[in-house]
Scaffold this motif. Structure first.
Motif: not given
Length: 70
Positions: A4-5, A7-8, A10, A12-13, A16
């Motif tokens: 899941k991480y 697939r996120m 850049k 979104r990361k 976060g």
């Protein structure tokens, strides 16, 4: 969770990580503010006021709940 991480995106990361660090900074800042208020000199004046009341130098201010405490 790792998939899941990965697939996120850049953006979104990065978002976060920013939210995480803002949370950490806000937590530390609020802790510091609360600690500073606990050690504020205002408490000393309250202690002095109580001492004056005990010595009879200052009138006691009665509130609506003091009737139940007596």
């Amino acid at each position: 969770m790792q998939e899941k991480y990965e697939r996120m995106g850049k953006y979104r990361k990065l978002l976060g990580q920013c939210v995480f660090w803002l949370y950490i900074i806000a937590s530390l800042a609020s802790f510091s503010i609360i600690e500073e208020q606990k050690n504020h000199p205002k408490e000393q004046t309250l202690i002095e006021r109580l001492q004056e009341i005990r010595e009879g130098k200052s009138p006691v201010e009665r509130d609506s709940l003091s009737v139940f405490r007596d």
